[in-house]
Design a protein around this motif. Structure first.
Motif, PDB file in Angstrom:
ATOM      1  N   GLU A 368       5.206 -11.195 -23.625  1.00 19.39           N
ATOM      2  CA  GLU A 368       6.371 -10.483 -23.089  1.00 19.39           C
ATOM      3  C   GLU A 368       7.071  -9.683 -24.179  1.00 19.39           C
ATOM      4  OE1 GLU A 368       5.738 -13.634 -22.751  1.00 19.39           O
ATOM      5  OE2 GLU A 368       5.335 -13.910 -20.606  1.00 19.39           O
ATOM      6  N   GLU A 369       7.150 -10.244 -25.385  1.00 21.34           N
ATOM      7  CA  GLU A 369       7.793  -9.538 -26.493  1.00 21.34           C
ATOM      8  C   GLU A 369       7.008  -8.292 -26.883  1.00 21.34           C
ATOM      9  OE1 GLU A 369      10.133 -12.857 -29.126  1.00 21.34           O
ATOM     10  OE2 GLU A 369       7.969 -12.670 -29.413  1.00 21.34           O
ATOM     11  N   ILE A 370       5.688  -8.419 -26.912  1.00 17.48           N
ATOM     12  CA  ILE A 370       4.839  -7.278 -27.299  1.00 17.48           C
ATOM     13  C   ILE A 370       4.957  -6.161 -26.268  1.00 17.48           C
ATOM     14  CG2 ILE A 370       2.481  -6.533 -27.774  1.00 17.48           C
ATOM     15  CD1 ILE A 370       1.881  -9.428 -28.634  1.00 17.48           C
ATOM     16  N   ILE A 371       4.884  -6.527 -24.984  1.00 13.87           N
ATOM     17  CA  ILE A 371       4.958  -5.528 -23.915  1.00 13.87           C
ATOM     18  C   ILE A 371       6.318  -4.830 -23.930  1.00 13.87           C
ATOM     19  CG2 ILE A 371       4.989  -5.213 -21.410  1.00 13.87           C
ATOM     20  CD1 ILE A 371       2.916  -7.473 -21.239  1.00 13.87           C
ATOM     21  N   LYS A 372       7.369  -5.608 -24.065  1.00 16.24           N
ATOM     22  CA  LYS A 372       8.713  -5.034 -24.109  1.00 16.24           C
ATOM     23  C   LYS A 372       8.867  -4.108 -25.308  1.00 16.24           C
ATOM     24  CE  LYS A 372      13.610  -6.348 -24.123  1.00 16.24           C
ATOM     25  NZ  LYS A 372      14.564  -7.491 -24.144  1.00 16.24           N
ATOM     26  N   HIS A 373       8.311  -4.503 -26.445  1.00 15.82           N
ATOM     27  CA  HIS A 373       8.385  -3.686 -27.650  1.00 15.82           C
ATOM     28  C   HIS A 373       7.648  -2.358 -27.459  1.00 15.82           C
ATOM     29  CE1 HIS A 373       8.212  -2.501 -31.858  1.00 15.82           C
ATOM     30  NE2 HIS A 373       6.893  -2.433 -31.759  1.00 15.82           N
ATOM     31  N   LEU A 374       6.479  -2.391 -26.828  1.00 17.49           N
ATOM     32  CA  LEU A 374       5.710  -1.166 -26.625  1.00 17.49           C
ATOM     33  C   LEU A 374       6.418  -0.213 -25.666  1.00 17.49           C
ATOM     34  CD1 LEU A 374       2.058  -2.576 -26.437  1.00 17.49           C
ATOM     35  CD2 LEU A 374       3.118  -1.291 -28.302  1.00 17.49           C
ATOM     36  N   TYR A 375       6.973  -0.763 -24.602  1.00 16.32           N
ATOM     37  CA  TYR A 375       7.723   0.086 -23.675  1.00 16.32           C
ATOM     38  C   TYR A 375       8.936   0.701 -24.370  1.00 16.32           C
ATOM     39  CZ  TYR A 375       5.227  -1.136 -19.365  1.00 16.32           C
ATOM     40  OH  TYR A 375       4.290  -1.269 -18.380  1.00 16.32           O
ATOM     41  N   ALA A 376       9.651  -0.115 -25.137  1.00 11.43           N
ATOM     42  CA  ALA A 376      10.858   0.369 -25.808  1.00 11.43           C
ATOM     43  C   ALA A 376      10.539   1.403 -26.886  1.00 11.43           C
ATOM     44  CB  ALA A 376      11.624  -0.801 -26.418  1.00 11.43           C
ATOM     45  N   SER A 377       9.343   1.358 -27.452  1.00 11.92           N
ATOM     46  CA  SER A 377       8.956   2.290 -28.517  1.00 11.92           C
ATOM     47  C   SER A 377       8.382   3.591 -27.979  1.00 11.92           C
ATOM     48  CB  SER A 377       7.915   1.632 -29.438  1.00 11.92           C
ATOM     49  OG  SER A 377       8.394   0.413 -29.963  1.00 11.92           O
ATOM     50  N   TYR A 378       8.131   3.653 -26.689  1.00 12.40           N
ATOM     51  CA  TYR A 378       7.398   4.785 -26.124  1.00 12.40           C
ATOM     52  C   TYR A 378       8.192   6.092 -26.218  1.00 12.40           C
ATOM     53  CZ  TYR A 378       4.733   7.557 -22.759  1.00 12.40           C
ATOM     54  OH  TYR A 378       3.998   8.538 -22.150  1.00 12.40           O
ATOM     55  N   LEU A 379       9.397   6.117 -25.664  1.00 12.14           N
ATOM     56  CA  LEU A 379      10.172   7.357 -25.675  1.00 12.14           C
ATOM     57  C   LEU A 379      10.584   7.795 -27.081  1.00 12.14           C
ATOM     58  CD1 LEU A 379      12.396   7.100 -22.474  1.00 12.14           C
ATOM     59  CD2 LEU A 379      10.289   8.367 -22.830  1.00 12.14           C
ATOM     60  N   PRO A 380      11.027   6.879 -27.965  1.00  9.14           N
ATOM     61  CA  PRO A 380      11.310   7.315 -29.340  1.00  9.14           C
ATOM     62  C   PRO A 380      10.102   7.942 -30.027  1.00  9.14           C
ATOM     63  CG  PRO A 380      12.313   5.181 -28.932  1.00  9.14           C
ATOM     64  CD  PRO A 380      11.465   5.483 -27.732  1.00  9.14           C
ATOM     65  N   ALA A 381       8.905   7.422 -29.729  1.00  8.61           N
ATOM     66  CA  ALA A 381       7.704   8.004 -30.333  1.00  8.61           C
ATOM     67  C   ALA A 381       7.430   9.398 -29.774  1.00  8.61           C
ATOM     68  CB  ALA A 381       6.502   7.096 -30.085  1.00  8.61           C
ATOM     69  N   LEU A 382       7.694   9.596 -28.485  1.00 10.81           N
ATOM     70  CA  LEU A 382       7.456  10.905 -27.875  1.00 10.81           C
ATOM     71  C   LEU A 382       8.450  11.944 -28.370  1.00 10.81           C
ATOM     72  CD1 LEU A 382       6.639  10.167 -24.109  1.00 10.81           C
ATOM     73  CD2 LEU A 382       5.055  10.804 -25.924  1.00 10.81           C
ATOM     74  N   TYR A 383       9.737  11.576 -28.400  1.00 11.24           N
ATOM     75  CA  TYR A 383      10.785  12.546 -28.705  1.00 11.24           C
ATOM     76  C   TYR A 383      11.095  12.641 -30.196  1.00 11.24           C
ATOM     77  CZ  TYR A 383      11.754  13.376 -23.798  1.00 11.24           C
ATOM     78  OH  TYR A 383      11.659  13.752 -22.483  1.00 11.24           O
ATOM     79  N   GLY A 384      10.716  11.617 -30.962  1.00 14.77           N
ATOM     80  CA  GLY A 384      10.863  11.698 -32.410  1.00 14.77           C
ATOM     81  C   GLY A 384      12.281  11.622 -32.925  1.00 14.77           C
ATOM     82  N   ASP A 385      13.247  11.418 -32.063  1.00 12.60           N
ATOM     83  CA  ASP A 385      14.647  11.345 -32.465  1.00 12.60           C
ATOM     84  C   ASP A 385      15.310  10.280 -31.605  1.00 12.60           C
ATOM     85  OD1 ASP A 385      17.625  12.490 -31.746  1.00 12.60           O
ATOM     86  OD2 ASP A 385      17.104  12.749 -33.864  1.00 12.60           O
ATOM     87  N   SER A 386      15.977   9.338 -32.238  1.00 10.38           N
ATOM     88  CA  SER A 386      16.538   8.209 -31.495  1.00 10.38           C
ATOM     89  C   SER A 386      17.596   8.658 -30.492  1.00 10.38           C
ATOM     90  CB  SER A 386      17.144   7.194 -32.476  1.00 10.38           C
ATOM     91  OG  SER A 386      18.154   7.802 -33.276  1.00 10.38           O
ATOM     92  N   ARG A 387      18.401   9.660 -30.873  1.00  7.52           N
ATOM     93  CA  ARG A 387      19.452  10.113 -29.961  1.00  7.52           C
ATOM     94  C   ARG A 387      18.859  10.808 -28.739  1.00  7.52           C
ATOM     95  NH1 ARG A 387      24.770  13.687 -31.754  1.00  7.52           N
ATOM     96  NH2 ARG A 387      25.826  13.613 -29.713  1.00  7.52           N
ATOM     97  N   ARG A 388      17.880  11.696 -28.975  1.00 13.16           N
ATOM     98  CA  ARG A 388      17.218  12.372 -27.857  1.00 13.16           C
ATOM     99  C   ARG A 388      16.483  11.375 -26.986  1.00 13.16           C
ATOM    100  NH1 ARG A 388      13.106  16.237 -29.458  1.00 13.16           N
ATOM    101  NH2 ARG A 388      13.232  16.962 -27.306  1.00 13.16           N
ATOM    102  N   ALA A 389      15.854  10.386 -27.619  1.00 18.31           N
ATOM    103  CA  ALA A 389      15.130   9.374 -26.861  1.00 18.31           C
ATOM    104  C   ALA A 389      16.077   8.546 -25.998  1.00 18.31           C
ATOM    105  CB  ALA A 389      14.353   8.470 -27.813  1.00 18.31           C
ATOM    106  N   MET A 390      17.248   8.231 -26.543  1.00 15.08           N
ATOM    107  CA  MET A 390      18.218   7.455 -25.774  1.00 15.08           C
ATOM    108  C   MET A 390      18.698   8.241 -24.552  1.00 15.08           C
ATOM    109  SD  MET A 390      21.788   5.749 -27.136  1.00 15.08           S
ATOM    110  CE  MET A 390      20.873   5.028 -28.505  1.00 15.08           C
ATOM    111  N   ARG A 391      18.953   9.537 -24.747  1.00 14.60           N
ATOM    112  CA  ARG A 391      19.353  10.388 -23.628  1.00 14.60           C
ATOM    113  C   ARG A 391      18.228  10.486 -22.598  1.00 14.60           C
ATOM    114  NH1 ARG A 391      24.613  11.004 -22.692  1.00 14.60           N
ATOM    115  NH2 ARG A 391      25.768  11.769 -24.493  1.00 14.60           N
ATOM    116  N   ALA A 392      17.019  10.663 -23.089  1.00 18.32           N
ATOM    117  CA  ALA A 392      15.875  10.779 -22.174  1.00 18.32           C
ATOM    118  C   ALA A 392      15.688   9.500 -21.374  1.00 18.32           C
ATOM    119  CB  ALA A 392      14.613  11.107 -22.967  1.00 18.32           C
TER     120      ALA A 392
END
Length: 649
Positions: A368-392
């Motif tokens: 569960e921790e690994i899956i949650k971590h991968l989902y949570a890392s997905y948008l920051p990896a796509l957008y490359g910016d934590s603020r933009r990723a949070m908005r997205a």
């Protein structure tokens, strides 16, 4: 070519229409605009309209018959659609990141007997020792009955396999130049067989509509019967994805239709999760009894590592060494998680940057921790910016929750985003009705204004259901048939004006306005919007609507200027502009209006970017969304569910 013949004859009809229009101007142009000659012009216009109505109706009927009789050359259409889909599916596989730089290798095996989903023991896909995509495609083509069921667990790669299998079959068809069917990947989500009369017949019509949605050029270049001709001739191999996503009762109804089609010899491929399919098998007698059944297997650790570290070994990097040491035994939470194609994709996306360290995965102790971590890392990896990723994440969470609330839909329709606005239909309908009341009351009285107000409000409420957008173009057959038929009503109105029957005049004029509005709807025929970018559709609607509004306003001003005075010309121009604008925006600018309403609401209430389409297009380029015809969809269903759940928290 059938398409060229079709448009050649259409151009001939356009030429006829232009000639008739010029003759009309010549016949009606008076030598003077004073006194009785102006009245004579009105009378001649009415008579001419009645005659042209009959001619326009004849041309319309001829055009319909011509279109129905034109059956395209099947071999030519097959070559076109096969080439188109191969290019389309190749692009989709690239955007999904499953074919570049290293393809994802998904293994399969014949379904185990204990699953109780195999009915025809003679239908077994022979894959040899290498049970991969190529052997599955070759084994399917060797089946006596080309029917296959692909089963798998959530995230096991069913949708990926459907896409790659379709691409492999298309390439095999091109190499062999044979007469095999053309694979077409179709999502069953949203299909409601029980809502259609004659479900078995409607199935073919629905399948043809799916083909047209994926290849809009088919209808435009080869006529309206091209898609249904391919389906009726057995040229299409449908690959149905998402059977398990249907509600339980709808799933059984869909299986009933698919089973009957399979019993009649229709080649098909169906993908589903294992447990929903098992349940359907036990609770229904309508099953795909002729189909071979295969089950997708978890990724082997070597396939996972090749996919994760694609291109890195050649450059000497070994960021994934600790991950390899942890998963090569095939045991443990990390090995279990990364055996899923979806999780492998999320992991590669999250750690695609050379500076990232996948050792974070090794330090997680539970699945569960690994899956949650991968989902949570997905948008920051796509957008490359934590603020933009949070908005997205906030914005797409809202959109995902909206889809989940809409019967767990997957199609994100930009023209239906106005449904996010509370009570939008009644409020906007009352506003439009009031606008029509004010515009008509001033000159024609209270009752006429009330009638027009009620009609506009009802029409707007109906159009606010969110029907697909129209990219509008002109069809001369419908122009002649509809506008000239409207001339008959105009002639009747002229006769009634001469009799001084004022109540009848008011009713007739109201009917004329409604009739001409409906005529204009027929005059402008929808071009398939799935082939057109949303920006072009919106720009097209704005230009068409405002162009006609300005034309109507100027025409009314010029007419009143000749007949009355300058003051009356200005008043009539404003009234026509107002009323025409209300009607035209309601009829032809619905998608633009609803999109504008949604855009304002999302920007003000939820702080979405002002350039909403740019925001969606960027997500598509990054790979978060994909395009399916005119719709946007989340690339993976599980990502949509995750974002919706985070929004609900």
């Amino acid at each position: 070519m059938a398409g060229r013949k079709f448009w050649g004859r259409s151009r001939a009809l356009i030429g006829i229409g232009i000639v008739l229009f010029l003759l009309a101007i010549f016949a009606l142009w008076p030598t003077s605009l004073a006194g009785n000659l102006l009245q004579e012009w009105d009378a001649r216009s009415s008579i001419y309209s009645a005659g042209m109505a009959a001619l326009g109706l004849a041309i319309t009927i001829y055009g319909v018959i011509l279109n129905r009789r034109m059956l395209p050359d099947v071999a030519t259409v097959e070559r076109f659609i096969s080439h188109f889909l191969e290019k389309e599916y190749g692009a989709k596989s690239y955007l999904r990141g499953i074919a570049d730089p290293e393809p994802l290798v998904i293994q399969w095996a014949p379904a185990a007997l204990q699953h109780d989903v195999t009915f025809n023991s003679s239908q077994i896909v022979k894959g040899g020792r290498e049970r991969n995509l190529s052997t599955l495609a070759a084994g399917f083509l060797e089946l006596k009955e080309r029917q296959l069921v692909i089963l798998g667990e959530p995230g096991s790669g069913k949708s990926v396999m459907c896409l790659l299998l379709a691409l492999e079959l298309l390439r095999a068809r091109g190499r062999e130049s044979g007469d095999s069917q053309i694979p077409l990947v179709v999502s069953l989500i949203g299909w409601r067989p029980s809502h259609e009369k004659g479900a078995q017949h409607s199935f073919g019509v629905w399948l043809a509509a799916q083909l047209e949605a994926q290849c809009p050029q088919l209808r435009r270049d080869y006529g309206t019967r091209a898609a249904i001709t391919l389906v009726e001739n057995g040229c299409i191999l449908p690959i149905f994805d998402g059977l398990d996503e249907l509600p339980e009762q709808t799933r059984l109804e869909a299986l009933k239709v698919l089973a009957k089609s399979g019993a009649e010899g229709l080649p098909l491929i169906v993908a589903s999760r294992l447990k929903p399919y098992q349940k359907a098998v036990k609770s229904s007698k309508f099953m795909l009894k002729r189909a071979a059944v295969v089950e997708l297997k978890p990724l082997h650790y070597t396939a996972t590592l090749e996919f994760l570290a694609a291109g890195e070994k050649r450059s000497g990097r070994s960021r994934w060494d600790r991950v390899e040491n942890r998963i090569k035994s095939g045991q443990g939470p990390l090995a279990s998680v990364l055996s899923s194609p979806l999780m492998a994709y999320l992991a590669r996306t999250a750690y695609e940057s050379p500076g990232s360290d996948p050792e974070d995965l090794v330090n997680k102790g539970r699945e569960e921790e690994i899956i949650k971590h991968l989902y949570a890392s997905y948008l920051p990896a796509l957008y490359g910016d934590s603020r933009r990723a949070m908005r997205a994440q906030e914005h797409f969470g809202l959109l995902a929750a909206h889809l989940q609330a809409s019967n767990k839909a997957i199609d994100l329709a930009w023209w239906r985003l106005f449904l996010l606005v509370p009570n939008v239909r009644p409020i906007s309908s009352i506003t439009v009705g009031s606008f029509g009341m004010i515009a008509f009351w001033a000159q024609y009285g209270f009752w006429a204004g009330l009638i027009v107000s009620a009609l506009l409000a009802a029409l707007w409420s109906e159009l606010m259901k969110g029907n697909p957008p129209r990219h509008l173009w002109f069809d001369v057959r419908r122009i002649l048939g509809s506008l000239l038929a409207g001339g008959v009503v105009g002639a009747l109105a002229s006769l009634l004006v001469a009799t001084e029957l004022r109540p009848i005049v008011i009713v007739t004029i109201g009917a004329t306005v409604a009739f001409v509005t409906l005529s204009m709807l027929s005059m402008v025929a929808p071009k398939d919007s799935s082939a057109v970018e949303p920006r072009d559709i919106l720009a097209n609607q704005r230009a068409l609507v405002f162009g006609i509004i300005v034309f109507l306003g100027l025409a009314a001003s010029v007419r009143s200027g000749f007949q009355y005075d300058a003051t009356r010309a200005v008043i009539d121009g404003i009234q026509t502009f107002t009323l025409g604008g209300t009607v035209l925006l309601t009829m032809f600018g619905a998608s633009w209006i609803t999109y504008t309403i949604a855009k304002i609401w999302l920007v003000v209430r939820w702080r979405f970017p002002l350039r909403l389409l740019t925001f969606l297009e960027e997500a598509h380029e990054l790979g978060l969304l994909r395009r399916s015809g005119p719709f946007y969809q989340f690339r993976h269903r599980e990502i949509q569910l995750y974002l919706a759940e985070t929004r609900a928290r």
